[in-house]
Design an enzyme around this catalytic site. Sequence first.
Site, short mmCIF file in Angstrom:
data_model
loop_
_atom_site.label_atom_id
_atom_site.label_comp_id
_atom_site.label_asym_id
_atom_site.label_seq_id
_atom_site.Cartn_x
_atom_site.Cartn_y
_atom_site.Cartn_z
N ASP A 283 68.80 28.56 -26.43
CA ASP A 283 68.99 29.31 -27.93
C ASP A 283 68.59 30.50 -27.71
OD1 ASP A 283 69.74 29.69 -30.54
OD2 ASP A 283 68.62 27.71 -31.26
C1 BGC Z 1 70.46 29.73 -33.53
C2 BGC Z 1 71.51 28.94 -32.95
C3 BGC Z 1 72.77 30.12 -32.76
C4 BGC Z 1 72.11 31.53 -32.22
C5 BGC Z 1 72.95 32.52 -31.97
C6 BGC Z 1 69.80 30.89 -33.26
O1 BGC Z 1 68.90 31.28 -33.91
O2 BGC Z 1 69.44 28.68 -33.55
O3 BGC Z 1 72.35 28.03 -33.45
O4 BGC Z 1 73.99 29.71 -32.20
O5 BGC Z 1 70.88 31.82 -32.94
O6 BGC Z 1 73.11 33.17 -33.11
#
Ligand code: BGC
Length: 748
Positions: free
Chosen positions: A226
């Site tokens: 993530d």
């Molecule tokens: C989120 C993810 C997301 C990623 C990219 C993170 O803060 O938890 O779900 O895909 O950011 O935007």
Amino acid sequence: MTKATDLTLEEQASLTSGADMWHTKPVERAGVPAIMVSDGPHGLRKQVDEGDPLGIGGSVPATCFPPAVSIGCSFDPDLFARVGAALGAEASIQNVAVLLGPAINIKRSPLCGRNFEYISEDPIVSGVLGAAYVTGVQSQGVGTSLKHFAANNQEFERMSISAEIDERTLHEIYLRAFERVVTESKPWTVMCSYNKINGVLSSQNEWLLTELLRKQWGYEGLVVSDWGAVNDSVAAVAAGLDLQMPGTQGKSDAEIVKAVKSGKLAEQAVTSAAQHVLDLVATATKQAGQVAGPLDVDAHNQLAREAATRSIVLLRNEGGILPLKPSQKIAVIGAFAKDPRYQGAGSSKVNPTELDTALAAIQAIAGDVPFAEGFSLKPGASDAENAKLQAEAVQLARDAEALVLFLGLPAEHESEGYDRATIDLPAEQLALLDAVVEANPNVVVVLSNGGVVAVPFAETVPGIIEGWLLGQAGGGATADVLFGIANPSGKLTETIPLRMQDTPAYLNFPGEFDTVNYGEGLFVGYRWYDARELDVAFPFGFGLSYTSFEYGDASAHVTSDGDVEVSFSVKNTGTVDGREIVQVYTGLELSRVQRPVRELKGFASVALAPDQAKVVTITIRREDLAYWNIAVSQWVVEGGRYTVSVGASSRDIRSTTTVDIVGDVVRIPLTRDSLMSTVMENPVAGPIVQEKLQQAMSAASGLSEIMPEGVSPLQLIGSIPIGRLSQIVPIATDHEVDELIAAANQHL
Ligand code: BGC
């Protein structure tokens, strides 16, 4: 195709982190291009300005489908696959290689600020629908990212909190859906979560990323972090993470090279990560451009509307207040009718191609119906302002025949990044409701909310529609349901509780001192309310229709594959077309392990014309009957007579039958600490000990004297470790016990 071993260590390391916010790095020398990833999950969020460091700038217009909280209520894998294919097509047209979704974390507490992105409190629902989404997106030559792996069930301290979860609960509740999607639909990527699981960050968790995901589940795709989930890049690669996002400007790559050179990190780990990136890039490049543009905006908007219609859950319809008639004198109250809440905030926020409002859609059907705002959606609006809006609304309510009252959660109440403090609607909205009902009781409440809200008015108002967050075409879908142009068919994928205090994680959420204890164990969602026999506002699986359905008797049998086939008939006994979401639950009362009263194992959405009947057959996969046995760390199907219940909801069981299941043979290695109850079940040791006991009994030893009549000796000695048996019941010497253990373990 480039192999990781053809690249230098530096080139391999460079592939393990992104080039920027959304791209992998190219290796120009070897002809390896960069690919782009974008959020996800309910629409494409492709950034316009790719240099935006926070990744929160504007994005290209894309269809905003209903978020998972809503579309999950369709319980329809085909719909998920169709929406998935549309999402894949939009990504393909925009040259995006991987769409960052689906998000399938379990809704553990209604307070989780990101519940709108998640499908259900139940792992079978999340798994089946998540798998269909992946299949749909990937059918268009675009990858998915199954997230957030795993146990990311809250936003509070999400980047550091340790989710403390016992092994059974972890597998049966929090990993089950991931296992299903990984093994069934093979997502191109899996995104590890921010949090720790039992003390170890997911991004650096070798057990999670390598032992379980790759070795046990056979996953061959790529594991991406993530965004910002990695604390120690070297530890992450060692644990099995392939791609750290976003980019680190080369910092992590240099650390990785240094760690390999100093012998701290095995080169093989870097090669393996680089290979997974190369494989992904190769697959994506090969399939890129599968869908030729331009985007058919109208067709996708139509699909968004269909999905929104299928997401709506009719919670209450007393005295036939619904559907409304266009000829009635109707008034619309509530700011959301004009200013819809149709998606949640954070990384999933899509820039929609179009946006319906319910008010315009109602007016298109019923003419120029009057509208009053009722309350202000401006954060920090004064009491005086709200009182004025309320008075205007009450005035309007007085001369209407029926009122449609739009209530819900203002945008700032829920978002990625923080949890909610309460499940209550804002006080000014509840006050408005009371005032309006007093002026005119013919009220249909339409709710807009991503997380569950308490409905203290459930017995007061005759009509309630749970509209969740319906995406860009939700306004039209809501009007269609209000006027019976569409028959509502959604059912709840999560329980609506009466009060926060009743909820499973109430005393264990959101944790303290960097730790959240999943103390409710397996008893999440309806598993909890059913075990404790708690009243709820609306149970899991519940939803009404404008027609009625009759269920026939269920029958169940085991197939040659060991699955269970459950059949029953369903008939539309009303006067309009409708869909019924039928549900199959199982239970095993006489289980050796703790179990919920009933657990969902299968479901189907069945379309029926008036008077039409269909025989529905639902297959329960044998593996879905299994529990996680911590003695052998494996899924085990326990033998016994299972109750199979067919229902219209978890609390509206229409027919029950039973099925006899032959259990798995569990061979637990014996030690001197093994309890006699375990020893007796061992195919080698059991009969020998049994015989010795018989002999001791018939020799009128002390044993038979102290035993109550009719009680088996096993009940008395079952909890004695075999290593201590000779001290208490001298039927075997220490030496004989050791021999017995060795003989038994030979046959493992
Ligand atoms: C989120 C993810 C997301 C990623 C990219 C993170 O803060 O938890 O779900 O895909 O950011 O935007």
